[in-house]
Structures are given as structure tokens and as C-alpha cells.
Write a protein that holds these residues in place. Sequence first.
Motif, PDB file in Angstrom:
ATOM      1  N   ILE A 269       0.841  -1.212   0.000  1.00  0.00           N
ATOM      2  CA  ILE A 269       0.000   0.000   0.000  1.00  0.00           C
ATOM      3  C   ILE A 269       0.871   1.256   0.000  1.00  0.00           C
ATOM      4  N   ASP A 270       1.918   1.234   0.820  1.00  0.00           N
ATOM      5  CA  ASP A 270       2.790   2.419   0.926  1.00  0.00           C
ATOM      6  C   ASP A 270       3.526   2.713  -0.372  1.00  0.00           C
ATOM      7  N   HIS A 271       3.810   1.667  -1.149  1.00  0.00           N
ATOM      8  CA  HIS A 271       4.580   1.852  -2.381  1.00  0.00           C
ATOM      9  C   HIS A 271       3.699   1.793  -3.633  1.00  0.00           C
ATOM     10  N   GLY A 272       2.396   1.762  -3.449  1.00  0.00           N
ATOM     11  CA  GLY A 272       1.498   1.766  -4.603  1.00  0.00           C
ATOM     12  C   GLY A 272       1.593   0.507  -5.446  1.00  0.00           C
ATOM     13  N   LEU A 273       1.763  -0.632  -4.793  1.00  0.00           N
ATOM     14  CA  LEU A 273       1.921  -1.902  -5.505  1.00  0.00           C
ATOM     15  C   LEU A 273       0.709  -2.807  -5.274  1.00  0.00           C
ATOM     16  N   ARG A 274       0.568  -3.803  -6.164  1.00  0.00           N
ATOM     17  CA  ARG A 274      -0.499  -4.791  -6.043  1.00  0.00           C
ATOM     18  C   ARG A 274       0.068  -6.183  -6.304  1.00  0.00           C
ATOM     19  N   HIS A 275      -0.705  -7.191  -5.927  1.00  0.00           N
ATOM     20  CA  HIS A 275      -0.323  -8.575  -6.198  1.00  0.00           C
ATOM     21  C   HIS A 275      -0.614  -8.902  -7.665  1.00  0.00           C
ATOM     22  N   TYR A 276       0.356  -9.587  -8.280  1.00  0.00           N
ATOM     23  CA  TYR A 276       0.192 -10.036  -9.668  1.00  0.00           C
ATOM     24  C   TYR A 276       0.465 -11.541  -9.691  1.00  0.00           C
ATOM     25  N   THR A 277      -0.537 -12.317 -10.064  1.00  0.00           N
ATOM     26  CA  THR A 277      -0.415 -13.774 -10.046  1.00  0.00           C
ATOM     27  C   THR A 277      -0.631 -14.340 -11.436  1.00  0.00           C
ATOM     28  N   GLU A 278       0.293 -15.179 -11.876  1.00  0.00           N
ATOM     29  CA  GLU A 278       0.102 -15.955 -13.102  1.00  0.00           C
ATOM     30  C   GLU A 278      -0.353 -17.346 -12.703  1.00  0.00           C
ATOM     31  N   PHE A 279      -1.396 -17.854 -13.335  1.00  0.00           N
ATOM     32  CA  PHE A 279      -1.957 -19.137 -12.919  1.00  0.00           C
ATOM     33  C   PHE A 279      -2.459 -19.931 -14.122  1.00  0.00           C
ATOM     34  N   GLN A 280      -2.521 -21.224 -13.898  1.00  0.00           N
ATOM     35  CA  GLN A 280      -3.132 -22.125 -14.867  1.00  0.00           C
ATOM     36  C   GLN A 280      -4.468 -22.584 -14.295  1.00  0.00           C
ATOM     37  N   PRO A 281      -5.583 -22.324 -14.997  1.00  0.00           N
ATOM     38  CA  PRO A 281      -6.895 -22.713 -14.463  1.00  0.00           C
ATOM     39  C   PRO A 281      -7.067 -24.227 -14.419  1.00  0.00           C
ATOM     40  N   GLU A 282      -7.824 -24.676 -13.442  1.00  0.00           N
ATOM     41  CA  GLU A 282      -8.094 -26.103 -13.272  1.00  0.00           C
ATOM     42  C   GLU A 282      -8.716 -26.709 -14.528  1.00  0.00           C
ATOM     43  N   SER A 283      -9.431 -25.923 -15.305  1.00  0.00           N
ATOM     44  CA  SER A 283     -10.091 -26.423 -16.511  1.00  0.00           C
ATOM     45  C   SER A 283      -9.104 -26.917 -17.567  1.00  0.00           C
ATOM     46  N   ARG A 284      -7.821 -26.592 -17.413  1.00  0.00           N
ATOM     47  CA  ARG A 284      -6.820 -27.022 -18.383  1.00  0.00           C
ATOM     48  C   ARG A 284      -6.186 -28.382 -18.035  1.00  0.00           C
ATOM     49  N   PHE A 285      -6.709 -29.041 -17.018  1.00  0.00           N
ATOM     50  CA  PHE A 285      -6.101 -30.297 -16.566  1.00  0.00           C
ATOM     51  C   PHE A 285      -5.945 -31.305 -17.704  1.00  0.00           C
ATOM     52  N   TRP A 286      -7.033 -31.566 -18.425  1.00  0.00           N
ATOM     53  CA  TRP A 286      -6.959 -32.596 -19.464  1.00  0.00           C
ATOM     54  C   TRP A 286      -6.118 -32.147 -20.650  1.00  0.00           C
ATOM     55  N   ALA A 287      -6.107 -30.853 -20.929  1.00  0.00           N
ATOM     56  CA  ALA A 287      -5.223 -30.358 -21.990  1.00  0.00           C
ATOM     57  C   ALA A 287      -3.767 -30.575 -21.608  1.00  0.00           C
ATOM     58  N   PHE A 288      -3.433 -30.306 -20.341  1.00  0.00           N
ATOM     59  CA  PHE A 288      -2.069 -30.522 -19.867  1.00  0.00           C
ATOM     60  C   PHE A 288      -1.713 -32.003 -19.877  1.00  0.00           C
ATOM     61  N   GLN A 289      -2.679 -32.845 -19.503  1.00  0.00           N
ATOM     62  CA  GLN A 289      -2.446 -34.291 -19.557  1.00  0.00           C
ATOM     63  C   GLN A 289      -2.142 -34.737 -20.984  1.00  0.00           C
ATOM     64  N   ALA A 290      -2.908 -34.223 -21.927  1.00  0.00           N
ATOM     65  CA  ALA A 290      -2.698 -34.600 -23.330  1.00  0.00           C
ATOM     66  C   ALA A 290      -1.326 -34.145 -23.820  1.00  0.00           C
ATOM     67  N   ILE A 291      -0.925 -32.934 -23.449  1.00  0.00           N
ATOM     68  CA  ILE A 291       0.361 -32.406 -23.898  1.00  0.00           C
ATOM     69  C   ILE A 291       1.510 -33.227 -23.329  1.00  0.00           C
ATOM     70  N   GLU A 292       1.482 -33.466 -22.021  1.00  0.00           N
ATOM     71  CA  GLU A 292       2.596 -34.204 -21.408  1.00  0.00           C
ATOM     72  C   GLU A 292       2.636 -35.650 -21.890  1.00  0.00           C
ATOM     73  N   SER A 293       1.479 -36.264 -22.033  1.00  0.00           N
ATOM     74  CA  SER A 293       1.440 -37.641 -22.544  1.00  0.00           C
ATOM     75  C   SER A 293       1.992 -37.708 -23.959  1.00  0.00           C
ATOM     76  N   ALA A 294       1.633 -36.726 -24.794  1.00  0.00           N
ATOM     77  CA  ALA A 294       2.145 -36.703 -26.162  1.00  0.00           C
ATOM     78  C   ALA A 294       3.661 -36.546 -26.186  1.00  0.00           C
ATOM     79  N   VAL A 295       4.191 -35.736 -25.281  1.00  0.00           N
ATOM     80  CA  VAL A 295       5.645 -35.562 -25.199  1.00  0.00           C
ATOM     81  C   VAL A 295       6.316 -36.883 -24.846  1.00  0.00           C
ATOM     82  N   PHE A 296       5.816 -37.542 -23.814  1.00  0.00           N
ATOM     83  CA  PHE A 296       6.415 -38.810 -23.389  1.00  0.00           C
ATOM     84  C   PHE A 296       6.290 -39.882 -24.475  1.00  0.00           C
ATOM     85  N   LEU A 297       5.115 -39.993 -25.079  1.00  0.00           N
ATOM     86  CA  LEU A 297       4.904 -41.036 -26.092  1.00  0.00           C
ATOM     87  C   LEU A 297       5.709 -40.742 -27.360  1.00  0.00           C
TER      88      LEU A 297
END
Length: 315
Positions: A269-297
Amino acid sequence: MSWVTWRQHRAELLAAVVLLLALAVPLVWTGLALHAQYRADGVAACVADPGSRAGCERLVEAFADRHATWARRLLWAAFLPALAGVFVGAPLLAREFEQGTWRLACTQGVSRTRWLTTKLTLVGAAVAVLTAAAAGLLSWWRAPLDDISGRLHATSFVIAVPSLTAAAVFAFAVGVTAGAVLRRTIAAMAATLGVFLAARLSLEEFARPHYLTPLARIAEPGAAPPPGTDWSVSERWIDRAGRLVPEGEQSTALRQLAASDGSVDRYLIDHGLRHYTEFQPESRFWAFQAIESAVFLGLAAVLLVAAVRLTRRRT
């Protein structure tokens, strides 16, 4: 060739089945109680609708804390693919070359290509099926806890059926290739373990957070974190002009605040700053599974083709 392959590898298969049964008994026994408690105590209703009753937050936290120890222990399942690579993949060809039994196989009216493809297909399929069964049990057991905390974090992600099965096939392929190159069982086993762990950790630490471009969220100091099970990839500070505070400067400020018991939110507050968060939404779970599985296979396919070609040239 199928019968010969069964005779050669029945000990490993039976050992794997026994291991799967030893895993299934405690998981089913404790999992049934876990799922029943999740519903009977009202935790499932609270997760579905946090505002449905008073004290939902405390109830969910108590349930998660009660089972946290066992949930963390399931992280060892990430090493199941390594076992497949070290104890099944690595000896598959290395033992044949080390003991000279490949010469007998090549005198039985069977081409080298058929000999290789039969062994690799049957044993690899067995590895995939058994790993998928184990992953299904593990994911079922963790399901109530995943409803609470999400599935994109390490344990839930690596024990899911697609990623764990693909990782096992990759580890198997690493072992086969190491055996074809080194032709010594112990050396191939050691190389397989090292290569698999290096690949697994590299994907987990550096690649997985960025399979898809993370989303961003900006919050005022003191604001309550948003409900949900999204995966927070990084947390930074941002000024009113939209410029991110350099990581070194942020780390220095946090150390100074920790040493002086200062308030982070007060500093922001004193320095005029805010929290900035980068995140991956839970809805991307199966997309991430497909990507990692494709890499391994994909890596597994390249390694197996290389192993077959190398073996054909050297036999």
C-alpha cells in the motif's frame, strides 16, 4: 514368438501383478472409507457450494488435514514408471546381448525385425496396462482431496492415468534403448534411471507450468484469495502503471520485511503496488495431460525406433 516372450518375461509380469495387488488392497480398503466420510460429513456438499452451510471452510480444511499425510505418501507413485524402465525395459535387450541368447532367437526361422517388434509390443503393452490400472486406483483414492485442492499440482497430475501410463512407456523405451546401446544389464539399468529422472524433473519444473500461456490476476493488498483450485505458477508485484517489480528487488524487500516483522500488505500500500499472479486454471487439466502424454509417447516412439535400428545393425 509370443509364447517365447511369455516364457522369458513371466517372472517380471507375475511380480508386477503381485505388486499391483499389494497396492490395490490398502487403497481400496482406505479409499472406501475416505469416500464415505467425504460424503457423510458434508464435505462434498461444502466443496460443491462453500456457502451452503456455516463452518464449511473449517470442515473442508479439517478433512484435508486429516488425510494429508497419506495423500503426500502417494507421491512415491511417480517412481512407478522408473521401476518399469529399470527392471523391465533395461534388461529386455541388454540381457539378451549379455548372455548371447539373441543368437538362438535368430536361428529359429524368425526375422530380427519380428523378434524385436514382438518383444517390444507385448512387453510394452503389459507395462502400459498394469501402469494404467495402478494409476486408476491412485486417482480414484485421491478424488475427494483433488476436489478440494485441484488436480494440476504435482501428486495428482503425475498419478493420473494418461501421464503415468505415458511416463511408464517412455521409461520402458529409455531402458530398451540403453540396453541396445550399452549391452550390459546393470549399466543399462543405471543409465535408464538417470535419464528418466532427468526428463521427468525437467518437464515438471520447467516445461509443465508453460504448456499453455498462463492467465494473469491482479489483486489489491489485503484482498482475500479467490476461491477455486487453480494452479498458481508465479506471484509477483506490479505497480499502478502495470510494470512488474524486478524479482531481485521483490526478494530483497521480502527478506527485509521478514527480518523486521513488517506487513507485506502495508508495504504494498505504501509503495502503490499490487499482487500479480500468473496461474493455470483447473479447466486445463486434461489439456495438460494430453500435452505431457504426447511428449512422453513421442520420445518413446523415437527411442524405440532407434533401438530397433541399432539392434538390427549390430546383430
